[in-house]
Design an enzyme around this catalytic site. Structure first.
Site, mmCIF file in Angstrom:
data_model
loop_
_atom_site.group_PDB
_atom_site.id
_atom_site.type_symbol
_atom_site.label_atom_id
_atom_site.label_comp_id
_atom_site.label_asym_id
_atom_site.label_seq_id
_atom_site.Cartn_x
_atom_site.Cartn_y
_atom_site.Cartn_z
ATOM 1 C CG HIS A 1 -7.692 -2.383 7.696
ATOM 2 N ND1 HIS A 1 -8.588 -1.440 7.040
ATOM 3 C CD2 HIS A 1 -6.672 -1.560 8.191
ATOM 4 C CE1 HIS A 1 -8.074 -0.046 7.221
ATOM 5 N NE2 HIS A 1 -6.957 -0.135 7.965
ATOM 6 C CG HIS B 1 -6.371 0.219 12.428
ATOM 7 N ND1 HIS B 1 -7.070 1.244 12.402
ATOM 8 C CD2 HIS B 1 -5.822 0.153 11.216
ATOM 9 C CE1 HIS B 1 -7.089 2.046 11.040
ATOM 10 N NE2 HIS B 1 -6.278 1.225 10.542
ATOM 11 C CD GLU B 2 -3.061 -2.211 10.466
ATOM 12 O OE1 GLU B 2 -3.505 -2.434 9.484
ATOM 13 O OE2 GLU B 2 -2.609 -1.343 11.066
ATOM 14 N N GLY C 1 3.040 2.406 10.868
ATOM 15 C CA GLY C 1 2.426 1.356 11.926
ATOM 16 C C GLY C 1 2.495 -0.081 11.563
ATOM 17 C CD GLU D 1 -6.468 3.065 6.724
ATOM 18 O OE1 GLU D 1 -6.661 2.897 7.885
ATOM 19 O OE2 GLU D 1 -5.885 2.348 6.073
ATOM 20 C CG MET E 1 0.084 -3.406 4.954
ATOM 21 S SD MET E 1 -0.911 -2.123 4.321
ATOM 22 C CE MET E 1 -1.953 -2.684 3.195
ATOM 23 C CD GLU E 2 -5.101 -2.066 5.464
ATOM 24 O OE1 GLU E 2 -4.136 -1.794 6.296
ATOM 25 O OE2 GLU E 2 -5.549 -1.550 4.672
ATOM 26 C CG ASN E 3 -0.009 -7.010 3.846
ATOM 27 O OD1 ASN E 3 -0.136 -6.089 3.086
ATOM 28 N ND2 ASN E 3 0.853 -7.091 5.027
ATOM 29 C CD GLU F 1 -3.079 1.322 2.152
ATOM 30 O OE1 GLU F 1 -2.688 0.233 3.283
ATOM 31 O OE2 GLU F 1 -3.891 2.057 2.279
HETATM 32 N N1 TRP Z 1 -3.141 0.676 5.724
HETATM 33 C C1 TRP Z 1 -2.262 0.663 6.840
HETATM 34 C C2 TRP Z 1 -3.074 1.015 7.929
HETATM 35 O O1 TRP Z 1 -3.633 2.065 8.207
HETATM 36 C C3 TRP Z 1 -1.090 2.060 6.808
HETATM 37 C C4 TRP Z 1 -0.437 2.155 5.337
HETATM 38 C C5 TRP Z 1 -0.544 2.900 4.351
HETATM 39 C C6 TRP Z 1 1.010 1.682 5.691
HETATM 40 N N2 TRP Z 1 0.626 2.831 3.718
HETATM 41 C C7 TRP Z 1 1.346 2.208 4.363
HETATM 42 C C8 TRP Z 1 1.614 1.149 6.370
HETATM 43 C C9 TRP Z 1 2.927 2.158 4.107
HETATM 44 C C10 TRP Z 1 3.169 1.022 6.295
HETATM 45 C C11 TRP Z 1 3.700 1.391 4.975
HETATM 46 O O2 TRP Z 1 -3.452 0.190 8.653
HETATM 47 ZN ZN ZN Z 2 -5.845 1.547 8.342
#
Ligand code: TRP
Ligand code: ZN
Length: 856
Positions: A294, A290-291, A254, A313, A256-258, A122
């Protein structure tokens, strides 16, 4: 040349992608990526345009055959295959590319972090991995093979076959490329299981580096609580056989919600009482939630394009805030959320970077992961919930999940669901998404007494200042929750929500016995600045009696801000009302220690500067600092005995627990310590440091010691004990520039930056030091420009290495125009130096351009 992307230019992708198959042969400098993409044209005659950046293309075939090179056109970051080269029916595009994870310091795409292969896709990172329609509205199921000698090989979805050297994963849920993830490395798992609401068994793992396992337990507990909460409160069940979380040290944000494979900054996973503070524990719990949340709000339902980012978000932040208030204290959570919103989002909304929660233009999408998109996005949902009611909110969410599962959606889709579920017209409400700026709401009272009783007339009016590109701000619908408190301190009416939907509105409250004190904007019912002239007596009444915790806290905050602004203006004795009211409050502070800690904390210097600026006064950072210090000293002197009692009573002996109760008592104790240090010169802080049983106490004591310039011994001990713990050493790098006296802080920061362990390519370490300094308001805004210069020098150094992190940190300058001519001159020079760099990244270039434009 930078190009601006416009929401108005959205075009659907003219092909369907029915399956994505990837094979990775991992090697540090030359990873080979084979991709097979099954396409079908949706629009006859359309060219196929793919995104790609920094790829060495080794081969490209369509249905197994090499196309005529004349059919291919490469430009900056795209590859166009002419329609003439494409079969009419379904076809498979196969590519082989080579990429270099080891030299990927931008931490975007596939990179190495401490020997671990990991990905961050992302928003537009996948194009650094292979040729692909890298946009969120192109969704496909994925099959992924990973060939590597690494012992642990992970990707999204469910494992199909995992053998030494080769792993295969299948993710059946169609997803956009930004949710792709791959991890390979020497990792160890903390395993667990979760049984879902329909009885499905899910294998859970938190993967960390060997040695870190003892610090993974709290994250796992947080994950299980999140899974249960999302079932109970939103009816959302997890949808794969496994859920993996991986902690890595080098990460731009922080977490990432992969899909099925969340990747985290290790500081948001690893915790032990000895290394993490109460605040760290609280953040870990919130970000794990949070993750996880998502998975439904972001993954099963994703965004049509990146302008819609707040769709996932804002909603997911709102959900994680609800979760934390259920797990801990709703009152404390609300106040903390308001504190952050004001410190970050109001600040953004008032300056050159102001944009709506749904922007309509950007150059670099990574610059729009902002407080406005996240935190204001969440506030807008909170207002919507308040306007339609809890039952309607749940009905609308059920409809949202039902109607849009598997789709890539827009804010219009989101609002339509609420309109359909509730019958309410949200045309005006939609302005909250499209209009930037923080509305100012003025509340005026008129009191009318007759024999039948008194009548209170409340007039509300709204006004929003122009923001870049948006000169006119029509009225929005603003829910203002009001309570009335009688002279005896009792509530005269249940809380009522006034819906202000015009420039002004009037409400009458009849049959009141005596003139009440108006408790306005209860629960912070809308993200606005409220102007309500309350005298000190009324504020003190609210601080003593208001049943709404936010309004009660806000009354104390108002008294403190008035005192601070008056002192900044030269009235050295201002604040008697505030100091007196806190005296009354302290008598009962033990009843809710976490809340009391928030009441005792003085507003930060940056907020005082904002308030002064709002009143047309040019803020003087040194005067603000002196005023805050003097008020804190006077407060401590006035209540020394009570504070000392609190300090003793809030001691938490016995084993550490990060729960809300004990951490609230520690918070109050450390607020008392911070005040008492102004009287005892640091004796209590030194004693606490010497016998501290956990990192919370240790950092509280250390900050107090650094503030009075007595930190040397403690810092040396910290270093001796924790030199090999990166997360603890990050605190070592942050606390010094942040807490040092402003006159010394830049020199302190400079000395730290010369240390060999200032590993500046690691975003956590860089941020600790640089953001530590920018958080020290009077130091960053030093009159001689040394703070600006120091920060600019480091941003210039970081930009070619890591544009994302550089650009995020440029926002430290977002208030530069509000200071005096000399400071503005220094700031402009610093920003101009950045802007003038040859080969400045698109990320940083967009930020400095927007900032400099504000200078006229
Ligand atoms: N989608 C992630 C979140 O809010 C945040 C995110 C977006 C992110 N771009 C990123 C995290 C790049 C790390 C690096 O939970
Ligand atoms: Zn998020």
């Amino acid at each position: 040349m930078a190009t601006t992307r416009l929401l108005a230019n959205y075009q659907p992708f003219p092909f369907a992608l029915t399956e994505t198959r990837l094979r990775f042969d991992l090697a540090p400098v030359a990873t080979r990526v084979e991709a097979e993409l099954d396409f079908r044209a949706l629009v006859p005659g359309a060219d196929l345009v793919l995104d790609g950046a920094g790829l060495r293309t080794l081969s490209l075939r369509i249905d197994g055959a090499e196309p005529d090179p004349a059919m291919l056109h490469m430009s900056d970051e795209t590859l166009t295959i002419s329609a003439a080269a494409l079969p009419e029916g379904p076809f498979t595009l196969s590519t082989v590319v080579e990429i270099d994870p080891e030299r990927n310091t931008a931490l975007e795409g596939l990179y190495l972090s401490g020997g671990i292969f990991c990905t961050q896709c992302e928003a537009e990172g996948f194009r650094h991995i292979t040729w692909y329609p890298d946009r969120p509205d192109v969704m496909a199921p994925f099959r992924v093979q990973i060939a590597s000698s690494m012992p642990v090989l992970l990707s999204n979805g469910n494992p199909v076959a995992v053998e030494p050297g080769l792993a295969e994963w299948h993710d059946p849920w169609p997803k956009p490329a930004y949710l792709f993830a791959l991890v390979a490395g020497e990792l160890e798992a903390l395993p667990d299981r979760f049984t879902t609401m329909t009885g499905r068994d899910v294998a859970l793992n938190v993967w960390v580096r060997p040695g870190d396992l003892p610090r993974a337990g709290f994250a796992m507990e947080a994950l299980k609580k999140s899974m249960l909460w999302d079932e109970r409160v939103y009816g959302r069940e997890y949808d794969l056989d496994v859920f993996n979380i991986v902690a890595v040290d080098d990460f731009n944000m922080g977490a990432m919600e992969n899909k099925g494979l969340n990747i985290f900054n290790s500081k948001l996973v690893l915790a032990s009482p000895d290394t993490a503070t109460d605040t760290d524990y609280e953040r870990i719990e919130a970000v794990i939630a949070h993750e996880y949340f998502h998975n439904w709000t972001g993954n099963r339902i994703t965004c049509r394009d990146w302008f819609q980012l707040c769709l996932k978000e804002g909603l997911t932040v709102f959900r994680d805030q609800q979760f934390t208030s259920d797990m801990r204290s709703a009152a404390v959570q609300r106040i903390e959320d308001v504190v952050t919103l004001r410190a970050r989002q109001f600040r953004e909304d008032a300056g050159p970077l102001a944009h709506p929660p749904r922007p309509d233009r950007y150059e670099e999408i990574n610059n729009f992961y902002t407080a406005t998109v996240y935190e204001k996005g969440a506030e807008v949902i909170g207002m919507l919930k308040r306007l339609v009611g809890d039952g309607n909110y749940r009905a609308a969410l059920d409809l949202y999940f039902d109607r849009h599962d598997g789709q890539a959606c827009t804010i219009e889709d989101w609002l339509k669901v609420f309109e359909d579920a509730t019958g309410r017209d949200l045309t005006q409400f939609a302005r909250w998404y499209t209009d930037a700026g923080t509305p100012e709401v003025t509340l005026r009272e008129a009191w009318d007494e007759t024999e039948a009783g008194g009548t209170l007339t409340i007039t509300l009016s709204q006004d929003t200042r122009a923001t870049p590109g948006q000169p006119d701000k029509p009225a929005r619908v603003i829910p203002v929750a009001i309570g009335l408190i009688g002279p005896n301190g009792c509530e005269q009416r249940p809380t009522e929500v006034l819906e202000l939907d015009a420039p002004t509105g009037t409400w009458q409250f009849e049959g009141l016995g005596a003139r009440p004190v108006v408790s306005a904007l209860r629960g912070f019912s809308a993200p606005v600045v409220l102007r309500h002239d309350l005298d000190e007596t009324a504020r003190a009444t609210l601080l003593a009696h208001d049943t709404d915790p936010f309004a009660r806290w806000e009354a104390g905050r108002g008294l403190a801000l008035d005192a601070l602004m008056a002192r900044t203006g030269g009235d050295a004795d201002a604040g008697t009302a505030y100091i007196g009211a806190i005296g009354g409050f302290l008598a009962d502070a033990g009843a809710d220690p976490a809340f009391a800690a928030l009441v005792l904390r003085l507003p930060p210097e940056d907020e005082i500067a904002t308030r002064l600026h709002d009143r047309g006064i040019v803020p003087d950072p040194d005067a603000i600092h002196a005023a805050r210090e003097s008020l804190a000293s006077d407060l401590a002197r006035a209540h020394e005995a009570a504070l000392a009692d609190i300090y003793a009573a809030m001691d938490e002996p016995g084993p550490y627990s990060p729960d809300a109760g004990p951490s609230g008592r520690r918070a109050l104790r450390l607020e008392a310590l911070s005040l008492l240090t102004r009287l005892d010169g640091g004796d209590r802080a030194q004693a606490l440091w010497d016998q501290a049983g956990n990192m919370t106490e240790r950092m509280g004591a250390l900050a107090a010691l650094v503030r009075v310039d007595r930190g040397a011994e403690a810092l040396a001990q910290m270093e001796a004990r924790f030199a090999d713990n990166r997360l603890v050493m990050d605190k070592f790098f942050a606390v010094q520039p942040m807490a040092a006296a402003p006159a010394r802080a830049v020199a302190v920061a400079r000395a730290l930056s010369d240390r060999p362990d200032f590993d500046w390519k690691n975003p956590n370490r860089f941020r600790s030091l640089i953001a530590g300094l920018t958080a020290n308001h009077a130091a960053f805004h030093a009159a001689d420009g040394s703070g600006y210069d120091f920060v600019a020098d480091w941003l210039i150094r970081l930009d070619p290495v890591n544009p994302q992190t550089t650009a995020r940190m440029v926002s430290a300058f977002e208030t530069w125009t509000r200071y005096d001519d000399a400071r503005r001159g220094h700031a402009r020079t610093a920003l101009q130096r950045i802007a003038d760099l040859p080969r400045l990244s698109r990320n940083t270039s967009e930020m400095v351009t927007r900032l400099l434009a504000a200078g006229g």
